[in-house]
Design a protein around this motif. Structure first.
Motif, short mmCIF file in Angstrom:
data_model
loop_
_atom_site.label_atom_id
_atom_site.label_comp_id
_atom_site.label_asym_id
_atom_site.label_seq_id
_atom_site.Cartn_x
_atom_site.Cartn_y
_atom_site.Cartn_z
N GLU A 1 46.99 47.09 48.65
CA GLU A 1 46.74 45.72 49.11
C GLU A 1 47.69 45.36 50.25
O GLU A 1 47.29 44.70 51.20
CB GLU A 1 46.87 44.73 47.97
N THR A 41 42.97 39.56 54.77
CA THR A 41 43.71 38.52 54.05
C THR A 41 44.03 39.08 52.67
O THR A 41 43.44 40.09 52.25
CB THR A 41 42.87 37.23 53.91
N ARG A 94 43.21 37.86 49.79
CA ARG A 94 42.01 37.80 48.95
C ARG A 94 41.02 38.91 49.32
O ARG A 94 40.42 39.51 48.43
CB ARG A 94 41.34 36.44 49.09
N GLU A 95 40.84 39.16 50.60
CA GLU A 95 39.95 40.24 51.03
C GLU A 95 40.46 41.59 50.54
O GLU A 95 39.69 42.45 50.11
CB GLU A 95 39.82 40.27 52.55
N LYS A 123 42.25 42.12 47.86
CA LYS A 123 41.99 42.20 46.42
C LYS A 123 40.53 42.57 46.15
O LYS A 123 40.24 43.40 45.29
CB LYS A 123 42.30 40.85 45.75
N ILE A 124 39.62 41.95 46.89
CA ILE A 124 38.20 42.24 46.71
C ILE A 124 37.92 43.69 47.06
O ILE A 124 37.24 44.41 46.32
CB ILE A 124 37.34 41.28 47.55
N THR A 168 39.41 40.64 40.12
CA THR A 168 40.40 40.08 41.04
C THR A 168 41.04 38.79 40.54
O THR A 168 42.02 38.34 41.10
CB THR A 168 39.77 39.78 42.40
N LEU A 174 39.75 35.98 40.95
CA LEU A 174 39.41 34.95 41.93
C LEU A 174 38.17 34.21 41.43
O LEU A 174 37.35 34.79 40.72
CB LEU A 174 39.09 35.58 43.29
N VAL A 219 34.99 31.68 45.67
CA VAL A 219 35.83 32.32 46.68
C VAL A 219 35.25 33.68 47.04
O VAL A 219 35.14 34.03 48.22
CB VAL A 219 37.29 32.47 46.18
N VAL A 220 34.84 34.44 46.04
CA VAL A 220 34.25 35.76 46.28
C VAL A 220 32.97 35.60 47.10
O VAL A 220 32.76 36.31 48.08
CB VAL A 220 33.98 36.49 44.95
#
Length: 71
Positions: A3, A12, A14-15, A17-18, A37, A39, A43-44
């Motif tokens: 990550e 980012t 979050r990206e 993590k995805i 994640t 999240l 958000v996803v």
């Protein structure tokens, strides 16, 4: 950790993590990604179109469900 490397490459957090979640799951639905994640699904949902558009993920259908695969 992967990550951190992805964020240095322009993702980012979050990206990143995805992307790592989809890599680990091989093929994942939005619900599976959200659970992996931690999240919110909203958000996803908001981040996936950009990631598909940039070519990081591909989207296909498995029955009526959308599934994502990391490229």
């Amino acid at each position: 950790m992967i990550e951190n490397e992805l964020t240095e490459a322009g993702f980012t957090l979050r990206e990143a993590k995805i992307y790592t979640a989809v890599l680990g799951l091989k093929q994942a639905s939005i619900l599976q990604i959200a659970k992996k994640t931690a999240l919110n699904r909203s958000v996803v949902y908001s981040l996936l179109p950009r990631m598909v558009g940039e070519g990081f993920l591909t989207m296909s259908y498995k029955g009526v469900r959308k599934v994502y695969v990391a490229e």
